[in-house]
Design a protein around this motif. Sequence first.
Motif, PDB file in Angstrom:
ATOM      1  N   MET A  72      -7.762  11.105  23.561  1.00 25.02           N
ATOM      2  CA  MET A  72      -6.720  12.103  23.312  1.00 25.02           C
ATOM      3  C   MET A  72      -7.125  13.017  22.165  1.00 25.02           C
ATOM      4  SD  MET A  72      -3.310   9.770  23.810  1.00 25.02           S
ATOM      5  CE  MET A  72      -2.216  10.949  23.062  1.00 25.02           C
ATOM      6  N   ALA A  73      -7.670  12.447  21.100  1.00 24.43           N
ATOM      7  CA  ALA A  73      -8.118  13.254  19.962  1.00 24.43           C
ATOM      8  C   ALA A  73      -9.235  14.202  20.392  1.00 24.43           C
ATOM      9  CB  ALA A  73      -8.577  12.361  18.819  1.00 24.43           C
ATOM     10  N   LYS A  74     -10.089  13.734  21.269  1.00 20.23           N
ATOM     11  CA  LYS A  74     -11.178  14.568  21.779  1.00 20.23           C
ATOM     12  C   LYS A  74     -10.648  15.699  22.664  1.00 20.23           C
ATOM     13  CE  LYS A  74     -15.135  14.335  24.822  1.00 20.23           C
ATOM     14  NZ  LYS A  74     -15.431  13.744  26.090  1.00 20.23           N
ATOM     15  N   GLU A  75      -9.589  15.443  23.418  1.00 14.85           N
ATOM     16  CA  GLU A  75      -9.041  16.426  24.349  1.00 14.85           C
ATOM     17  C   GLU A  75      -8.005  17.357  23.723  1.00 14.85           C
ATOM     18  OE1 GLU A  75     -10.281  17.169  27.118  1.00 14.85           O
ATOM     19  OE2 GLU A  75     -11.496  15.410  27.566  1.00 14.85           O
ATOM     20  N   ALA A  76      -7.474  17.027  22.564  1.00 13.95           N
ATOM     21  CA  ALA A  76      -6.466  17.890  21.927  1.00 13.95           C
ATOM     22  C   ALA A  76      -6.972  19.324  21.741  1.00 13.95           C
ATOM     23  CB  ALA A  76      -5.996  17.289  20.610  1.00 13.95           C
ATOM     24  N   PRO A  77      -8.219  19.532  21.299  1.00 10.34           N
ATOM     25  CA  PRO A  77      -8.699  20.921  21.178  1.00 10.34           C
ATOM     26  C   PRO A  77      -8.671  21.688  22.509  1.00 10.34           C
ATOM     27  CG  PRO A  77     -10.108  19.468  19.903  1.00 10.34           C
ATOM     28  CD  PRO A  77      -9.196  18.581  20.719  1.00 10.34           C
ATOM     29  N   ALA A  78      -8.872  20.997  23.616  1.00 10.67           N
ATOM     30  CA  ALA A  78      -8.781  21.668  24.917  1.00 10.67           C
ATOM     31  C   ALA A  78      -7.355  22.166  25.146  1.00 10.67           C
ATOM     32  CB  ALA A  78      -9.208  20.732  26.037  1.00 10.67           C
ATOM     33  N   LEU A  79      -6.356  21.343  24.792  1.00 14.41           N
ATOM     34  CA  LEU A  79      -4.963  21.784  24.932  1.00 14.41           C
ATOM     35  C   LEU A  79      -4.680  22.991  24.047  1.00 14.41           C
ATOM     36  CD1 LEU A  79      -2.891  18.468  25.128  1.00 14.41           C
ATOM     37  CD2 LEU A  79      -3.551  20.005  26.988  1.00 14.41           C
ATOM     38  N   PHE A  80      -5.207  22.973  22.819  1.00 14.98           N
ATOM     39  CA  PHE A  80      -5.021  24.131  21.933  1.00 14.98           C
ATOM     40  C   PHE A  80      -5.667  25.373  22.553  1.00 14.98           C
ATOM     41  CE2 PHE A  80      -5.075  20.825  18.359  1.00 14.98           C
ATOM     42  CZ  PHE A  80      -3.690  20.760  18.293  1.00 14.98           C
ATOM     43  N   GLY A  81      -6.829  25.194  23.162  1.00 16.67           N
ATOM     44  CA  GLY A  81      -7.497  26.318  23.821  1.00 16.67           C
ATOM     45  C   GLY A  81      -6.698  26.842  24.999  1.00 16.67           C
ATOM     46  N   TYR A  82      -6.160  25.929  25.803  1.00 13.87           N
ATOM     47  CA  TYR A  82      -5.342  26.356  26.942  1.00 13.87           C
ATOM     48  C   TYR A  82      -4.104  27.108  26.467  1.00 13.87           C
ATOM     49  CZ  TYR A  82      -8.190  23.118  29.736  1.00 13.87           C
ATOM     50  OH  TYR A  82      -9.217  22.456  30.360  1.00 13.87           O
ATOM     51  N   PHE A  83      -3.521  26.628  25.398  1.00 12.83           N
ATOM     52  CA  PHE A  83      -2.359  27.300  24.817  1.00 12.83           C
ATOM     53  C   PHE A  83      -2.738  28.713  24.369  1.00 12.83           C
ATOM     54  CE2 PHE A  83       0.210  27.941  20.813  1.00 12.83           C
ATOM     55  CZ  PHE A  83       1.398  28.262  21.441  1.00 12.83           C
ATOM     56  N   SER A  84      -3.862  28.827  23.707  1.00 12.25           N
ATOM     57  CA  SER A  84      -4.328  30.136  23.246  1.00 12.25           C
ATOM     58  C   SER A  84      -4.587  31.081  24.421  1.00 12.25           C
ATOM     59  CB  SER A  84      -5.596  29.955  22.411  1.00 12.25           C
ATOM     60  OG  SER A  84      -6.112  31.188  22.014  1.00 12.25           O
ATOM     61  N   HIS A  85      -5.213  30.565  25.473  1.00 15.52           N
ATOM     62  CA  HIS A  85      -5.485  31.393  26.655  1.00 15.52           C
ATOM     63  C   HIS A  85      -4.185  31.818  27.325  1.00 15.52           C
ATOM     64  CE1 HIS A  85      -9.581  29.161  27.036  1.00 15.52           C
ATOM     65  NE2 HIS A  85      -9.615  30.090  26.099  1.00 15.52           N
ATOM     66  N   LEU A  86      -3.217  30.914  27.379  1.00 13.10           N
ATOM     67  CA  LEU A  86      -1.930  31.232  27.988  1.00 13.10           C
ATOM     68  C   LEU A  86      -1.193  32.283  27.157  1.00 13.10           C
ATOM     69  CD1 LEU A  86      -0.139  30.553  30.398  1.00 13.10           C
ATOM     70  CD2 LEU A  86       0.862  28.704  29.049  1.00 13.10           C
ATOM     71  N   GLN A  87      -1.250  32.149  25.853  1.00 11.19           N
ATOM     72  CA  GLN A  87      -0.643  33.162  24.981  1.00 11.19           C
ATOM     73  C   GLN A  87      -1.295  34.525  25.201  1.00 11.19           C
ATOM     74  OE1 GLN A  87      -1.172  31.275  21.068  1.00 11.19           O
ATOM     75  NE2 GLN A  87       1.026  31.562  20.783  1.00 11.19           N
ATOM     76  N   ALA A  88      -2.628  34.539  25.278  1.00 12.24           N
ATOM     77  CA  ALA A  88      -3.352  35.800  25.477  1.00 12.24           C
ATOM     78  C   ALA A  88      -2.975  36.426  26.814  1.00 12.24           C
ATOM     79  CB  ALA A  88      -4.854  35.574  25.392  1.00 12.24           C
ATOM     80  N   HIS A  89      -2.852  35.603  27.846  1.00 11.73           N
ATOM     81  CA  HIS A  89      -2.455  36.132  29.153  1.00 11.73           C
ATOM     82  C   HIS A  89      -1.056  36.744  29.085  1.00 11.73           C
ATOM     83  CE1 HIS A  89      -1.799  36.674  33.389  1.00 11.73           C
ATOM     84  NE2 HIS A  89      -0.657  36.022  33.238  1.00 11.73           N
ATOM     85  N   SER A 135      -0.436  16.014  13.496  1.00 12.41           N
ATOM     86  CA  SER A 135      -0.589  14.618  13.912  1.00 12.41           C
ATOM     87  C   SER A 135      -2.050  14.283  14.174  1.00 12.41           C
ATOM     88  CB  SER A 135       0.242  14.338  15.170  1.00 12.41           C
ATOM     89  OG  SER A 135       1.610  14.296  14.852  1.00 12.41           O
ATOM     90  N   LEU A 136      -2.779  15.201  14.750  1.00 18.23           N
ATOM     91  CA  LEU A 136      -4.207  14.984  14.989  1.00 18.23           C
ATOM     92  C   LEU A 136      -4.937  14.756  13.671  1.00 18.23           C
ATOM     93  CD1 LEU A 136      -6.630  14.890  16.926  1.00 18.23           C
ATOM     94  CD2 LEU A 136      -6.725  17.398  16.763  1.00 18.23           C
ATOM     95  N   SER A 137      -4.590  15.532  12.653  1.00 18.46           N
ATOM     96  CA  SER A 137      -5.235  15.356  11.349  1.00 18.46           C
ATOM     97  C   SER A 137      -4.877  14.007  10.720  1.00 18.46           C
ATOM     98  CB  SER A 137      -4.871  16.497  10.396  1.00 18.46           C
ATOM     99  OG  SER A 137      -3.536  16.384   9.939  1.00 18.46           O
ATOM    100  N   GLN A 138      -3.690  13.510  11.022  1.00 18.15           N
ATOM    101  CA  GLN A 138      -3.235  12.241  10.456  1.00 18.15           C
ATOM    102  C   GLN A 138      -3.889  11.029  11.117  1.00 18.15           C
ATOM    103  OE1 GLN A 138      -1.055  12.028   7.660  1.00 18.15           O
ATOM    104  NE2 GLN A 138      -1.819  14.108   7.731  1.00 18.15           N
ATOM    105  N   VAL A 139      -4.250  11.134  12.383  1.00 24.17           N
ATOM    106  CA  VAL A 139      -4.810   9.968  13.075  1.00 24.17           C
ATOM    107  C   VAL A 139      -6.325   9.868  12.944  1.00 24.17           C
ATOM    108  CG1 VAL A 139      -2.915   9.803  14.732  1.00 24.17           C
ATOM    109  CG2 VAL A 139      -4.977  11.070  15.357  1.00 24.17           C
ATOM    110  N   GLY A 140      -6.950  10.863  12.369  1.00 27.00           N
ATOM    111  CA  GLY A 140      -8.406  10.831  12.226  1.00 27.00           C
ATOM    112  C   GLY A 140      -8.915   9.587  11.543  1.00 27.00           C
ATOM    113  N   SER A 141      -8.290   9.215  10.446  1.00 25.27           N
ATOM    114  CA  SER A 141      -8.745   8.024   9.719  1.00 25.27           C
ATOM    115  C   SER A 141      -8.381   6.736  10.457  1.00 25.27           C
ATOM    116  CB  SER A 141      -8.149   8.006   8.310  1.00 25.27           C
ATOM    117  OG  SER A 141      -6.740   7.958   8.381  1.00 25.27           O
ATOM    118  N   VAL A 142      -7.272   6.740  11.179  1.00 29.11           N
ATOM    119  CA  VAL A 142      -6.859   5.549  11.926  1.00 29.11           C
ATOM    120  C   VAL A 142      -7.856   5.266  13.048  1.00 29.11           C
ATOM    121  CG1 VAL A 142      -5.031   4.513  13.329  1.00 29.11           C
ATOM    122  CG2 VAL A 142      -4.426   5.972  11.390  1.00 29.11           C
TER     123      VAL A 142
END
Length: 137
Positions: free
Chosen positions: A111-128, A8-15
Amino acid sequence: MSGYLAYSLSQVGSVLKLKDWAALSPDQHESLAAFRVRFSEFQEHLGKTMRAVAIEEEQEVERFGSVLAFMERLKVIDSADHWKLIRELRNAVNHEYEGDGTRLAEFFELMAKEAPALFGYFSHLQAHCASAYGISQ
């Protein structure tokens, strides 16, 4: 959920580059709606998972602020304040969705700017979880 949000993030870039939000096509509205829902649900589920980890670690979970403080100590999130900022953004866009186009554009851009932070938090949570409990994706 992460994959759907990334799509979805990739789809809204042009919008997000458009200047006249009043002229959005139905497909563009659909893309924005999907992004909004997926962003919101992803953050909500991350929060639930963080609470579950805190419960497993026998931490105080009555107040979500305690969960966030614990996640900050584990370095899953950068800061409790940043998580709260993203949550406030999520809440704002969900309540303002049919409102002013200029204001909505700002919300969606943030939201588009903050989405990578959510992906990072998800990655950190997975690693933990992989390290602490042997749970991997």
